[in-house]
Design a protein around this motif. Structure first.
Motif, PDB file in Angstrom:
ATOM      1  N   SER A 114     -13.981   6.941 -19.182  1.00  0.00           N
ATOM      2  CA  SER A 114     -14.823   6.204 -18.235  1.00  0.00           C
ATOM      3  C   SER A 114     -14.301   4.790 -18.009  1.00  0.00           C
ATOM      4  N   SER A 115     -13.785   4.142 -19.062  1.00  0.00           N
ATOM      5  CA  SER A 115     -13.305   2.769 -18.912  1.00  0.00           C
ATOM      6  C   SER A 115     -12.065   2.703 -18.024  1.00  0.00           C
ATOM      7  N   LEU A 116     -11.241   3.733 -18.058  1.00  0.00           N
ATOM      8  CA  LEU A 116     -10.085   3.762 -17.161  1.00  0.00           C
ATOM      9  C   LEU A 116     -10.544   3.807 -15.706  1.00  0.00           C
ATOM     10  N   GLY A 117     -11.574   4.624 -15.434  1.00  0.00           N
ATOM     11  CA  GLY A 117     -12.088   4.689 -14.075  1.00  0.00           C
ATOM     12  C   GLY A 117     -12.708   3.379 -13.625  1.00  0.00           C
ATOM     13  N   PHE A 118     -13.509   2.761 -14.492  1.00  0.00           N
ATOM     14  CA  PHE A 118     -14.140   1.490 -14.133  1.00  0.00           C
ATOM     15  C   PHE A 118     -13.108   0.368 -14.029  1.00  0.00           C
ATOM     16  N   SER A 119     -12.093   0.390 -14.893  1.00  0.00           N
ATOM     17  CA  SER A 119     -11.042  -0.619 -14.812  1.00  0.00           C
ATOM     18  C   SER A 119     -10.329  -0.542 -13.467  1.00  0.00           C
ATOM     19  N   LYS A 120     -10.030   0.679 -13.034  1.00  0.00           N
ATOM     20  CA  LYS A 120      -9.369   0.859 -11.745  1.00  0.00           C
ATOM     21  C   LYS A 120     -10.287   0.433 -10.591  1.00  0.00           C
ATOM     22  N   GLN A 121     -11.572   0.772 -10.710  1.00  0.00           N
ATOM     23  CA  GLN A 121     -12.532   0.452  -9.653  1.00  0.00           C
ATOM     24  C   GLN A 121     -12.732  -1.062  -9.519  1.00  0.00           C
ATOM     25  N   TRP A 122     -12.850  -1.760 -10.643  1.00  0.00           N
ATOM     26  CA  TRP A 122     -13.214  -3.173 -10.623  1.00  0.00           C
ATOM     27  C   TRP A 122     -12.026  -4.118 -10.512  1.00  0.00           C
ATOM     28  N   THR A 123     -10.857  -3.711 -11.046  1.00  0.00           N
ATOM     29  CA  THR A 123      -9.708  -4.630 -11.065  1.00  0.00           C
ATOM     30  C   THR A 123      -8.526  -4.130 -10.255  1.00  0.00           C
ATOM     31  N   ALA A 125     -13.000  16.906  -2.461  1.00  0.00           N
ATOM     32  CA  ALA A 125     -14.072  17.689  -1.839  1.00  0.00           C
ATOM     33  C   ALA A 125     -15.392  16.930  -1.835  1.00  0.00           C
ATOM     34  N   LEU A 126     -15.645  16.160  -2.892  1.00  0.00           N
ATOM     35  CA  LEU A 126     -16.927  15.456  -3.012  1.00  0.00           C
ATOM     36  C   LEU A 126     -16.833  13.982  -2.630  1.00  0.00           C
ATOM     37  N   ASP A 127     -15.628  13.539  -2.241  1.00  0.00           N
ATOM     38  CA  ASP A 127     -15.408  12.160  -1.788  1.00  0.00           C
ATOM     39  C   ASP A 127     -15.819  11.142  -2.865  1.00  0.00           C
ATOM     40  N   LEU A 128     -15.194  11.230  -4.042  1.00  0.00           N
ATOM     41  CA  LEU A 128     -15.540  10.373  -5.177  1.00  0.00           C
ATOM     42  C   LEU A 128     -14.624   9.159  -5.248  1.00  0.00           C
ATOM     43  N   ASP A 129     -15.180   7.999  -5.635  1.00  0.00           N
ATOM     44  CA  ASP A 129     -14.364   6.805  -5.859  1.00  0.00           C
ATOM     45  C   ASP A 129     -13.865   6.809  -7.310  1.00  0.00           C
ATOM     46  N   PRO A 130     -12.969   5.850  -7.683  1.00  0.00           N
ATOM     47  CA  PRO A 130     -12.390   5.869  -9.046  1.00  0.00           C
ATOM     48  C   PRO A 130     -13.429   5.862 -10.159  1.00  0.00           C
ATOM     49  N   PHE A 156     -23.164  29.976  -7.752  1.00  0.00           N
ATOM     50  CA  PHE A 156     -24.006  29.128  -6.907  1.00  0.00           C
ATOM     51  C   PHE A 156     -23.272  27.931  -6.320  1.00  0.00           C
ATOM     52  N   GLY A 157     -22.054  27.639  -6.821  1.00  0.00           N
ATOM     53  CA  GLY A 157     -21.278  26.531  -6.291  1.00  0.00           C
ATOM     54  C   GLY A 157     -21.659  25.197  -6.913  1.00  0.00           C
ATOM     55  N   VAL A 158     -20.900  24.155  -6.544  1.00  0.00           N
ATOM     56  CA  VAL A 158     -21.118  22.796  -7.056  1.00  0.00           C
ATOM     57  C   VAL A 158     -21.182  21.874  -5.837  1.00  0.00           C
ATOM     58  N   PRO A 159     -22.364  21.655  -5.285  1.00  0.00           N
ATOM     59  CA  PRO A 159     -22.466  20.991  -3.988  1.00  0.00           C
ATOM     60  C   PRO A 159     -22.318  19.477  -3.996  1.00  0.00           C
ATOM     61  N   GLY A 160     -22.481  18.810  -5.158  1.00  0.00           N
ATOM     62  CA  GLY A 160     -22.436  17.351  -5.153  1.00  0.00           C
ATOM     63  C   GLY A 160     -22.144  16.775  -6.513  1.00  0.00           C
ATOM     64  N   PHE A 161     -22.164  15.443  -6.590  1.00  0.00           N
ATOM     65  CA  PHE A 161     -21.813  14.744  -7.825  1.00  0.00           C
ATOM     66  C   PHE A 161     -22.791  15.070  -8.951  1.00  0.00           C
ATOM     67  N   GLY A 182     -13.912   8.795 -12.974  1.00  0.00           N
ATOM     68  CA  GLY A 182     -13.914   8.550 -14.411  1.00  0.00           C
ATOM     69  C   GLY A 182     -15.141   9.127 -15.089  1.00  0.00           C
ATOM     70  N   LEU A 183     -16.308   8.947 -14.472  1.00  0.00           N
ATOM     71  CA  LEU A 183     -17.537   9.500 -15.047  1.00  0.00           C
ATOM     72  C   LEU A 183     -17.530  11.026 -15.023  1.00  0.00           C
ATOM     73  N   MET A 184     -16.953  11.600 -13.981  1.00  0.00           N
ATOM     74  CA  MET A 184     -16.899  13.060 -13.885  1.00  0.00           C
ATOM     75  C   MET A 184     -16.135  13.660 -15.059  1.00  0.00           C
ATOM     76  N   VAL A 185     -14.944  13.110 -15.370  1.00  0.00           N
ATOM     77  CA  VAL A 185     -14.145  13.682 -16.447  1.00  0.00           C
ATOM     78  C   VAL A 185     -14.650  13.244 -17.816  1.00  0.00           C
ATOM     79  N   ALA A 186     -15.418  12.140 -17.857  1.00  0.00           N
ATOM     80  CA  ALA A 186     -15.915  11.642 -19.137  1.00  0.00           C
ATOM     81  C   ALA A 186     -17.208  12.321 -19.571  1.00  0.00           C
ATOM     82  N   THR A 187     -17.992  12.841 -18.627  1.00  0.00           N
ATOM     83  CA  THR A 187     -19.286  13.432 -18.963  1.00  0.00           C
ATOM     84  C   THR A 187     -19.175  14.625 -19.915  1.00  0.00           C
TER      85      THR A 187
END
Length: 408
Positions: free
Chosen positions: A356-365, A45-50, A101-106, A54-59
């Motif tokens: 978060s590291s799993l998300g960044f690992s997927k994004q970068w490598t 829905a929010l068009d998020l990259d890896p 109120f909904g969740v409109p963005g990242f 990762g940051l979304m679930v890690a926050t």
């Protein structure tokens, strides 16, 4: 009441409070990791990259880690019951706001993640609330049962994806608020602070535990066991979807199987540590977790093989959670609330790092491998550490207890 040694587990404590602590912890943890099972739908829905996934679930994990310091202090200062009521109200109001109120963005989803961190911080209230009722020979079991509230992560993985698809993922937040309201009512009715609360501490005395070297060892040990557990619980739905192409509901089921193993073995970890000692238990569990994480890092060819390795890892980590907190109340008596918060904070930071590291690992490598491998290395470091302190702790922790009354 007097916590006389020799009484059975059920005779020595306050069972309604133990039930209240478990329910509060269980449903709070369901809310804490809610963004993980809903992550596939939210990311679409929010068009998020890896990396953003990762940051979304890690926050929420990081927020829960930091807020545990607040909740640990509150539990020591005003009592676990009042602190628990306050914490639950914050979570309920945050969920209602997201629903209405909904969740409109990242940025908004990160804001919700911070509020859900208060649910993860329930750990620093629920465990001292329950454990203070029990003598030392039963504290491992009491904290293990209360700590089995980790199973709330199973509820999130099982039900959130299907409910999100059927009713819309924002409506799941409203449903969670309703469930938490029921739990709050039961908590008010059942929970009771133990009469032996100890003297109230000032801020300097709370911070004094950071001057004890043992505190940092406990932070490392729990940073690996609980960090691994909650980091995987938050990340596995997205991992199974990305790595093996599972649909959101099936990814949730696969995650639930892994999380169930870890959460159900937390009380077994407390019991096992009561029998053989927390140090001996952790010396076995860290290598098992490390080997399993190394195996999954290579991107196993089938979902069945991956599930098997994740279940083994979660069994070891979940059992390790119970073993660590068999040792904590033996080492810290008056400071149990704030130490639970500090050590729990380290556990949450470990979970934030892994997710978060799993998300960044997927994004970068393009692969999750490095995220898993580095955490496996941390488990091996913890194994070395527990053996470094083994002899010193067995001597120093047992002082003041009758011989054989508690195993270290």
């Amino acid at each position: 009441m007097t916590h006389a040694q020799g009484k059975s587990f059920l005779q020595s404590g306050h069972f309604p409070t133990l039930v209240a602590a478990f329910l509060y912890f269980d449903l709070s943890f369901m809310c804490w990791v809610l963004l993980g099972p809903l992550g596939i739908q939210i990311a679409k829905a929010l068009d998020l990259d890896p990396a953003h996934k990762g940051l979304m679930v890690a926050t929420p994990v990081l927020a829960g880690a930091l807020l545990r310091l607040l909740n640990g202090t509150l539990a020591d200062h005003i009592g676990g019951k009042k602190a628990g009521i306050f914490s639950q109200l914050v979570v309920i109001l945050g969920l209602l706001a997201a629903w209405i109120f909904g969740v409109p963005g990242f940025a908004a989803i990160l804001g919700l993640g911070v509020v859900l961190g208060m649910a993860g911080a329930s750990f620093a209230i629920a465990l001292p609330l329950a454990s203070r009722w029990y003598p030392v020979e039963h504290k491992g079991k009491a904290m293990g049962i209360a700590g089995a509230g980790n199973s709330g992560t199973v509820l999130a993985a099982l039900f959130a994806p299907a409910l999100g698809l059927a009713f819309g993922w924002t409506n799941v937040f409203g449903m969670a608020a309703g469930v938490m309201t029921v739990v709050l009512v039961l908590f008010v009715i059942l929970a009771k602070d133990a009469p032996d609360q100890g003297p109230k501490q000032n801020l300097a005395s709370y911070l004094a535990v950071l001057g004890m070297k043992d505190t940092y060892w406990f932070m490392l040990f729990y940073g690996v066991t609980f960090g691994g557990f909650v980091g995987l619980a938050s990340s596995l739905p997205i991992y199974f979807h990305t790595q093996y192409g599972l649909a959101p509901v099936h990814a949730g089921y696969a995650s639930a199987a892994c999380v169930f193993a870890g959460s159900m073995f937390r009380p077994i970890g407390g019991w096992f540590a009561d029998k053989v000692g927390g140090i001996g238990a952790l010396s076995i569990l860290y290598p098992i977790a490390a080997v399993a994480l190394v195996a999954v890092s290579f991107g196993l060819p089938s979902i069945e093989m991956a599930l098997g390795c994740f279940v083994v890892a979660m069994l070891a980590l979940g059992t390790g959670n119970g073993a660590v907190f068999q040792l904590v109340p033996v080492r810290y008596v008056k400071e149990i609330g704030v130490v639970t918060g500090i050590v729990g904070c380290a556990g949450g930071i470990g979970g934030f790092y892994l997710a978060s590291s799993l998300g960044f690992s997927k994004q970068w490598t393009g692969s999750y491998q490095y995220g898993f491998l580095i955490f496996a290395a941390l488990a091996f470091v913890a194994f070395i550490g527990i053996n470094v302190v083994r002899n010193e702790w067995r001597v120093s922790f047992s002082r003041g207890y009758a011989e054989g009354s508690v195993r270290i």
